[in-house]
Design an enzyme around this catalytic site. Structure first.
Site, PDB file in Angstrom:
ATOM      1  N   HIS A  30      17.489  42.769 -49.116  1.00 24.10           N
ATOM      2  CA  HIS A  30      17.801  41.507 -49.773  1.00 24.10           C
ATOM      3  C   HIS A  30      19.305  41.269 -49.784  1.00 24.10           C
ATOM      4  CE1 HIS A  30      18.123  38.302 -52.694  1.00 24.10           C
ATOM      5  NE2 HIS A  30      16.854  38.045 -52.426  1.00 24.10           N
ATOM      6  N   GLU A  60      21.373  38.172 -48.070  1.00 22.36           N
ATOM      7  CA  GLU A  60      22.481  37.520 -48.777  1.00 22.36           C
ATOM      8  C   GLU A  60      23.562  38.482 -49.252  1.00 22.36           C
ATOM      9  OE1 GLU A  60      20.585  36.183 -52.710  1.00 22.36           O
ATOM     10  OE2 GLU A  60      19.234  35.271 -51.251  1.00 22.36           O
ATOM     11  N   HIS A 100      11.012  36.159 -48.258  1.00 24.67           N
ATOM     12  CA  HIS A 100      12.092  36.483 -47.316  1.00 24.67           C
ATOM     13  C   HIS A 100      11.539  37.063 -46.013  1.00 24.67           C
ATOM     14  CE1 HIS A 100      15.376  35.438 -49.887  1.00 24.67           C
ATOM     15  NE2 HIS A 100      14.998  36.272 -50.840  1.00 24.67           N
TER      16      HIS A 100
HETATM   17 CO    CO Z   1      15.910  36.222 -52.723  1.00 23.91          CO
END
Ligand code: CO
Length: 293
Positions: free
Chosen positions: A176, A206, A238
């Site tokens: 993530h 991210e 995701h």
């Molecule tokens: Co997220």
């Protein structure tokens, strides 16, 4: 001196009865429970992964009630809109206090000790010594915390993926990523994976590193095929969109445009029993402290 002897016996007997009744009193007042806490997912397909954790934990701690909470407010909102029921950690702990639980082991099912874990830790601490509520609540560390966890996870993932590797094929994990200082666990864990094979790569959606930083490394190694797999507890939004989706900004499409062939391994980490075993080990450590077994 006979009266004295009898008196001593009587006194000893009274003390014993008193100790026993205190013990009995303590015992009836103790209620132990486990609260499993995940970020959560709105994808129904992820239920299998959560059910896998639930089953393993229940088998490990028979007779102990296991409850769940999600740390993501957004996910809870989506689930409630659909008519589903899900608690925040604070709601779940308040209910457990109300239901008479005195000792609660809270296990974080997060991957790294990031923002979600920090928030959960703060919540759990606030529930200690709650008047008319939980007496003691403890939190178990996420999947990756100590060196030992990273070594174990690298072993487990290498077992799962070693057969997919060859000189022209790499495995790229999608983590993530976060702006929290614990983002370092992603490139950090890649280092552990590299001890197994230098064809393992870790990227984040991210955080650091992003896919742009990985593509030149794949090219310089002469990689032709990339196996994509989520480095998240479940294969949710995701994994399905940012990793394997057909939109032009998905990792799959970007890699294909760059000339790689791709293969998808749509399996969340919580679907591997050996990964769940790492979380369970962290849970067992706090259960021992709380006298839960
Ligand atoms: Co997220």
């Amino acid at each position: 001196m006979k009266w004295f002897k009898n008196y001593t016996i009587l006194l000893t007997a009274l003390m014993l009865v008193n100790t026993l009744s205190v013990e009995a009193h303590k015992k009836t007042k103790t209620k132990q429970g486990i609260l499993l806490v995940t970020f959560g997912s709105s994808y129904p397909e992820t239920r299998l992964a959560f059910e896998n954790i639930d089953e393993i934990v229940k088998a490990e701690f028979p007779g102990i009630e296991v409850r769940w909470a999600y740390t993501s407010k957004m996910i809870r909102k989506i689930i409630r809109k659909r008519g589903g029921e899900v608690d925040s950690p604070a709601e779940a702990l308040a209910k457990m206090g109300e239901d008479g639980f005195t000792h609660v082991a809270v296990q974080s099912l997060h991957i790294i000790p990031g923002k979600e874990y920090d928030n959960l830790k703060q919540t759990v601490e606030a529930f200690n010594n709650m008047p008319k509520g939980i007496q003691v609540a403890e939190i178990g560390t996420p999947l990756l915390f100590l060196d030992h966890d990273l070594i174990k996870l690298a072993d487990v993932l290498h077992e799962q993926f070693k057969n997919r590797l060859n000189s022209k094929t790499a495995v790229l994990f999608m983590g993530h990523g976060t702006h929290h200082q614990s983002n370092i666990y992603y490139p950090g864990f890649e280092y552990y994976l590299k001890q197994k094979s230098d064809q393992y790569f870790m990227g984040t959606v991210e955080g650091f590193p992003l896919l742009d930083a990985i593509i030149p490394q794949l090219k310089s190694k002469g990689i032709k095929k990339v196996v994509l797999t989520p480095f998240m507890s479940v294969a949710g939004d995701h994994a399905r969109n940012d990793m394997a989706g057909n939109e032009e900004d998905s990792w799959k499409i970007i890699l294909e445009k760059e000339g790689f062939s791709t293969e998808i391994a749509m399996t969340g980490l919580a679907e591997y029993d050996e990964v769940v075993a790492i979380w369970v080990e962290h849970l067992r450590a706090i259960c021992q402290e709380l006298g839960i077994r």
